[in-house]
Design a protein around this motif. Structure first.
Motif, PDB file in Angstrom:
ATOM      1  N   HIS A 214      -5.595   4.265   3.702  1.00  0.00           N
ATOM      2  CA  HIS A 214      -4.922   3.724   4.883  1.00  0.00           C
ATOM      3  C   HIS A 214      -3.832   2.789   4.376  1.00  0.00           C
ATOM      4  CE1 HIS A 214      -8.920   4.997   6.303  1.00  0.00           C
ATOM      5  NE2 HIS A 214      -8.203   5.465   7.303  1.00  0.00           N
ATOM      6  N   PRO A 215      -2.634   3.338   4.171  1.00  0.00           N
ATOM      7  CA  PRO A 215      -1.603   2.563   3.482  1.00  0.00           C
ATOM      8  C   PRO A 215      -1.224   1.272   4.202  1.00  0.00           C
ATOM      9  CG  PRO A 215      -0.984   4.872   3.625  1.00  0.00           C
ATOM     10  CD  PRO A 215      -2.181   4.689   4.494  1.00  0.00           C
ATOM     11  N   GLY A 216      -1.523   1.173   5.501  1.00  0.00           N
ATOM     12  CA  GLY A 216      -1.139  -0.036   6.234  1.00  0.00           C
ATOM     13  C   GLY A 216      -2.081  -1.203   5.999  1.00  0.00           C
ATOM     14  N   THR A 217      -3.172  -0.979   5.283  1.00  0.00           N
ATOM     15  CA  THR A 217      -4.189  -2.026   5.173  1.00  0.00           C
ATOM     16  C   THR A 217      -3.683  -3.224   4.373  1.00  0.00           C
ATOM     17  OG1 THR A 217      -6.471  -2.472   4.564  1.00  0.00           O
ATOM     18  CG2 THR A 217      -5.216  -1.136   3.033  1.00  0.00           C
ATOM     19  N   SER A 218      -4.227  -4.379   4.689  1.00  0.00           N
ATOM     20  CA  SER A 218      -3.856  -5.545   3.885  1.00  0.00           C
ATOM     21  C   SER A 218      -5.068  -5.954   3.051  1.00  0.00           C
ATOM     22  CB  SER A 218      -3.423  -6.696   4.786  1.00  0.00           C
ATOM     23  OG  SER A 218      -4.428  -6.929   5.741  1.00  0.00           O
ATOM     24  N   TYR A 219      -6.184  -5.236   3.246  1.00  0.00           N
ATOM     25  CA  TYR A 219      -7.392  -5.526   2.484  1.00  0.00           C
ATOM     26  C   TYR A 219      -7.346  -4.781   1.155  1.00  0.00           C
ATOM     27  CZ  TYR A 219     -12.252  -4.900   1.033  1.00  0.00           C
ATOM     28  OH  TYR A 219     -13.405  -4.831   0.309  1.00  0.00           O
ATOM     29  N   ARG A 220      -7.577  -5.490   0.072  1.00  0.00           N
ATOM     30  CA  ARG A 220      -7.511  -4.865  -1.242  1.00  0.00           C
ATOM     31  C   ARG A 220      -8.891  -4.341  -1.628  1.00  0.00           C
ATOM     32  NH1 ARG A 220      -4.751  -5.451  -6.553  1.00  0.00           N
ATOM     33  NH2 ARG A 220      -6.451  -5.337  -8.048  1.00  0.00           N
ATOM     34  N   ASP A 221      -9.047  -3.019  -1.570  1.00  0.00           N
ATOM     35  CA  ASP A 221     -10.318  -2.375  -1.901  1.00  0.00           C
ATOM     36  C   ASP A 221     -10.280  -2.015  -3.382  1.00  0.00           C
ATOM     37  OD1 ASP A 221     -12.378  -0.619  -2.361  1.00  0.00           O
ATOM     38  OD2 ASP A 221     -12.152   0.435  -0.448  1.00  0.00           O
ATOM     39  N   ASN A 222     -11.178  -2.622  -4.158  1.00  0.00           N
ATOM     40  CA  ASN A 222     -11.107  -2.414  -5.604  1.00  0.00           C
ATOM     41  C   ASN A 222     -11.390  -0.983  -6.027  1.00  0.00           C
ATOM     42  OD1 ASN A 222     -10.098  -4.639  -6.826  1.00  0.00           O
ATOM     43  ND2 ASN A 222     -12.073  -5.726  -6.824  1.00  0.00           N
ATOM     44  N   LEU A 223     -12.074  -0.229  -5.166  1.00  0.00           N
ATOM     45  CA  LEU A 223     -12.325   1.170  -5.495  1.00  0.00           C
ATOM     46  C   LEU A 223     -11.106   2.033  -5.183  1.00  0.00           C
ATOM     47  CD1 LEU A 223     -15.977   1.597  -4.256  1.00  0.00           C
ATOM     48  CD2 LEU A 223     -15.157   1.450  -6.602  1.00  0.00           C
ATOM     49  N   LYS A 224     -10.182   1.481  -4.396  1.00  0.00           N
ATOM     50  CA  LYS A 224      -8.977   2.245  -4.037  1.00  0.00           C
ATOM     51  C   LYS A 224      -7.776   1.342  -4.260  1.00  0.00           C
ATOM     52  CE  LYS A 224     -11.229   3.836   0.172  1.00  0.00           C
ATOM     53  NZ  LYS A 224     -10.940   3.973   1.600  1.00  0.00           N
ATOM     54  N   ARG A 225      -7.583   0.973  -5.497  1.00  0.00           N
ATOM     55  CA  ARG A 225      -6.523   0.005  -5.765  1.00  0.00           C
ATOM     56  C   ARG A 225      -5.150   0.592  -5.531  1.00  0.00           C
ATOM     57  NH1 ARG A 225      -7.954  -2.279 -11.372  1.00  0.00           N
ATOM     58  NH2 ARG A 225      -9.811  -0.960 -11.381  1.00  0.00           N
ATOM     59  N   GLU A 226      -5.070   1.918  -5.389  1.00  0.00           N
ATOM     60  CA  GLU A 226      -3.787   2.558  -5.135  1.00  0.00           C
ATOM     61  C   GLU A 226      -3.375   2.428  -3.660  1.00  0.00           C
ATOM     62  OE1 GLU A 226      -6.616   3.883  -5.660  1.00  0.00           O
ATOM     63  OE2 GLU A 226      -6.925   5.802  -4.677  1.00  0.00           O
ATOM     64  N   GLU A 227      -4.328   1.988  -2.815  1.00  0.00           N
ATOM     65  CA  GLU A 227      -4.087   2.023  -1.377  1.00  0.00           C
ATOM     66  C   GLU A 227      -2.872   1.188  -0.959  1.00  0.00           C
ATOM     67  OE1 GLU A 227      -7.495   0.792   1.056  1.00  0.00           O
ATOM     68  OE2 GLU A 227      -7.033   2.559   2.272  1.00  0.00           O
ATOM     69  N   ILE A 228      -2.773  -0.008  -1.504  1.00  0.00           N
ATOM     70  CA  ILE A 228      -1.665  -0.892  -1.126  1.00  0.00           C
ATOM     71  C   ILE A 228      -0.383  -0.433  -1.822  1.00  0.00           C
ATOM     72  CG2 ILE A 228      -0.799  -3.249  -1.368  1.00  0.00           C
ATOM     73  CD1 ILE A 228      -3.628  -4.197  -0.680  1.00  0.00           C
ATOM     74  N   ALA A 229      -0.542  -0.003  -3.087  1.00  0.00           N
ATOM     75  CA  ALA A 229       0.636   0.424  -3.856  1.00  0.00           C
ATOM     76  C   ALA A 229       1.321   1.626  -3.207  1.00  0.00           C
ATOM     77  CB  ALA A 229       0.227   0.766  -5.281  1.00  0.00           C
ATOM     78  N   ILE A 230       0.536   2.465  -2.537  1.00  0.00           N
ATOM     79  CA  ILE A 230       1.088   3.720  -2.062  1.00  0.00           C
ATOM     80  C   ILE A 230       2.121   3.498  -0.945  1.00  0.00           C
ATOM     81  CG2 ILE A 230      -0.422   4.534  -0.197  1.00  0.00           C
ATOM     82  CD1 ILE A 230      -0.777   7.130  -1.917  1.00  0.00           C
ATOM     83  N   ALA A 231       1.968   2.440  -0.163  1.00  0.00           N
ATOM     84  CA  ALA A 231       2.926   2.185   0.916  1.00  0.00           C
ATOM     85  C   ALA A 231       4.312   1.873   0.331  1.00  0.00           C
ATOM     86  CB  ALA A 231       2.450   1.030   1.794  1.00  0.00           C
ATOM     87  N   HIS A 232       4.323   1.067  -0.742  1.00  0.00           N
ATOM     88  CA  HIS A 232       5.602   0.747  -1.396  1.00  0.00           C
ATOM     89  C   HIS A 232       6.195   2.008  -2.012  1.00  0.00           C
ATOM     90  CE1 HIS A 232       5.024  -3.534  -0.910  1.00  0.00           C
ATOM     91  NE2 HIS A 232       3.771  -3.360  -1.294  1.00  0.00           N
ATOM     92  N   ALA A 233       5.342   2.779  -2.684  1.00  0.00           N
ATOM     93  CA  ALA A 233       5.811   3.993  -3.341  1.00  0.00           C
ATOM     94  C   ALA A 233       6.386   4.949  -2.296  1.00  0.00           C
ATOM     95  CB  ALA A 233       4.668   4.655  -4.092  1.00  0.00           C
ATOM     96  N   TRP A 234       5.701   5.039  -1.192  1.00  0.00           N
ATOM     97  CA  TRP A 234       6.120   5.945  -0.118  1.00  0.00           C
ATOM     98  C   TRP A 234       7.551   5.619   0.335  1.00  0.00           C
ATOM     99  CZ3 TRP A 234       3.106   9.772   2.459  1.00  0.00           C
ATOM    100  CH2 TRP A 234       3.737  10.344   3.564  1.00  0.00           C
ATOM    101  N   ALA A 235       7.791   4.336   0.559  1.00  0.00           N
ATOM    102  CA  ALA A 235       9.108   3.916   1.054  1.00  0.00           C
ATOM    103  C   ALA A 235      10.212   4.333   0.084  1.00  0.00           C
ATOM    104  CB  ALA A 235       9.124   2.412   1.271  1.00  0.00           C
ATOM    105  N   GLU A 236       9.924   4.266  -1.220  1.00  0.00           N
ATOM    106  CA  GLU A 236      10.949   4.642  -2.199  1.00  0.00           C
ATOM    107  C   GLU A 236      11.037   6.144  -2.387  1.00  0.00           C
ATOM    108  OE1 GLU A 236      11.602   2.662  -5.893  1.00  0.00           O
ATOM    109  OE2 GLU A 236      10.256   1.019  -5.301  1.00  0.00           O
TER     110      GLU A 236
END
Ligand SMILES: *[C@@H]1O[C@H](CO)[C@@H](O)[C@H](O)[C@H]1NC(C)=O
Ligand SMILES: *[C@@H]1O[C@H](CO)[C@@H](O)[C@H](O)[C@H]1NC(C)=O
Ligand SMILES: *[C@@H]1O[C@H](CO)[C@@H](O)[C@H](O)[C@H]1NC(C)=O
Length: 421
Positions: A214-236
């Motif tokens: 869920h790329p919109g999340t602000s919660y950092r899930d250590n099992l899915k550390r790519e979750e937050i990174a993916i939103a930035h990557a997506w924009a680029e």
């Protein structure tokens, strides 16, 4: 005198503990040897190694749900690919990246059996290698993108390009293919890849489906550390496209793509993706993961792509269980077969420890975990029975999978007499 006795007991305990832990460690290592893990590129992802219970759980469902997403030409922005006449061979490339310390010797015996497969083996940490990446970064993603950029305009780009990890055996390679990369290559249907344009080699939903990130999340899930990174990557990577609420696809970055589909995406897009990878300050672990959950978006333009697992095995590999019940029976049995096999292994290890002491009573007083007498016989019987059922059903499924009409029916596509796969 009493003192000497105490010391003897202490020594014995120490010896037993050492034996026990050695047995446990060896067992852990033998499991890992049998099921090698992620591609060993960049910063080795050892923290990702799963324990056995997790591996077991991954084999359970869900395998589908009622509104699964698979290729649907009326929804996809890409048309269904055009097949070759039945029986005409497809040319295929196998793209693999490895470290110079790894090998792909399993391919030496596979390749002579497959006249239409050309290997492209990239060595990521050796600039003198015939094929190598600009730098060793982003795990397998750098390899895959480099191959595509190198071959995009080339007449050598084959009908199908298959992207895989270097190990022959891996937990994430399909169970019904014995976790075996050679078996996967042998059975993979070029027709399905051509028709759908892109096919994930893994049929199982877990991990990845139906909505891992869920790329919109602000919660950092250590099992899915790519979750937050993916939103930035997506924009680029996909400028101007809104970031989706969720992203889902079976894991593990092994897939096949048709030539038509590779070229349906502008070369400049692949350059943009690789630029992101070259520039990003994320660790390899994260940037590799970001791509792991974007390949299906890149090649199908869908944020979620979770094909029905039974259809994936049937249409994709010719292993056709005619009903969802039969399919689930196989996996349920496989799960229990592995559990029982593991339990027997542990029973035997403990029995070895106990026997090496030779005195059950003493061991009992010391509260060691005693193997229940007779349990091994029960387990052996259970393992045999389950194994027979597994082989029986799989053999039937392979036979049923040779029928193109069954393949079409399980995959939910129309079929006419004379059609191939
Ligand atoms: C494909 O998509 C169309 C349009 O959304 C829908 O009507 C149809 O039922 C879908 N077909 C399948 C097999 O899911
Ligand atoms: C290749 O790798 C496999 C698995 O890691 C190993 O068992 C084998 O000994 C290696 N072979 C060579 C020639 O290095
Ligand atoms: C294979 O096909 C036969 C005949 O239709 C059927 O009875 C059997 O259940 C099928 N087996 C599997 C595993 O789907």
């Amino acid at each position: 005198m009493i003192f000497a006795k105490r010391i003897a007991v202490l020594l014995l305990t120490a010896v037993l503990l050492i034996l026990y832990f050695r047995a446990r460690t060896q067992d852990y290592h033998s499991t890992l040897q049998r099921l090698s893990q992620r591609v060993g590129l960049g910063d080795l992802a050892n923290d990702e190694e799963e324990d056995f219970q997790e591996q077991l759980n991954r084999q359970k469902g869900p395998f589908t749900n009622n509104n699964y997403v698979t290729h649907n030409s009326s929804e996809s922005s890409y048309p269904t690919g055009t097949l070759k006449p039945a029986g005409e061979p497809y040319t295929r490339a196998l793209v693999i990246g490895r470290l110079s310390s790894e090998n792909t010797t399993w391919l030496d015996s596979y390749l002579p059996t497959d006249a239409y497969l050309v290997p492209y083996l990239y060595i990521v940490d050796d600039h003198t290698a015939a094929l190598h990446t600009p730098i060793n970064k982003g795990h397998e993603a750098m390899v895959y993108l480099t191959y595509i950029l190198d071959h995009y305009d080339s007449p050598s780009l084959p009908d199908i390009s298959i992207f895989m990890h270097p190990h022959q055996l891996a937990w994430h390679t399909p169970e019904l293919l014995n976790h075996d990369a050679a078996e996967t290559l042998k059975r993979l249907s070029s027709a399905r890849v051509t028709r759908e344009g892109y096919m994930n080699l893994r049929c199982h939903w877990d991990p990845g489906c139906p909505e891992r990130l869920h790329p919109g999340t602000s919660y950092r899930d250590n099992l899915k550390r790519e979750e937050i990174a993916i939103a930035h990557a997506w924009a680029e990577m996909f400028p101007g496209e809104p970031v989706p609420d969720s992203i889902g696809a079976p894991c593990c970055a092994q897939f096949a793509v048709s030539r038509e589909r590779i070229r349906a995406i502008p070369k400049a897009s692949y350059e943009r993706y690789r630029d992101w990878l070259l520039r990003t300050e994320e660790t390899d672990w994260i940037s590799g993961r970001v791509f792991e959950y974007l390949w299906h978006k890149i090649f199908t333009n869908q944020a979620t792509l979770c094909p029905d697992a039974r259809a994936c095995y049937c249409d994709g590999y010719g292993i056709c269980f005619q009903t969802p019940d039969l399919f689930e029976t196989w996996f349920d049995n496989h799960h229990h077969w592995r559990r029982a096999t593991k339990e027997l292994e542990q029973w035997e290890e403990r029995a070895t420890v106990v026997n090496s002491v030779g005195n059950w009573k003493k061991v009992e007083q010391m509260k060691l975990d005693i193997p229940v007498p007779g349990r091994n016989i029960e387990l052996k019987q259970e393992i045999d029975e389950r194994f027979r059922l597994l082989v029986h059903l799989r053999t039937e499924a392979l036979k049923n999978g040779t029928d193109p009409q069954i393949r079409a029916a399980v995959a939910g596509r129309p079929w006419e007499v004379g059609n191939g796969y």
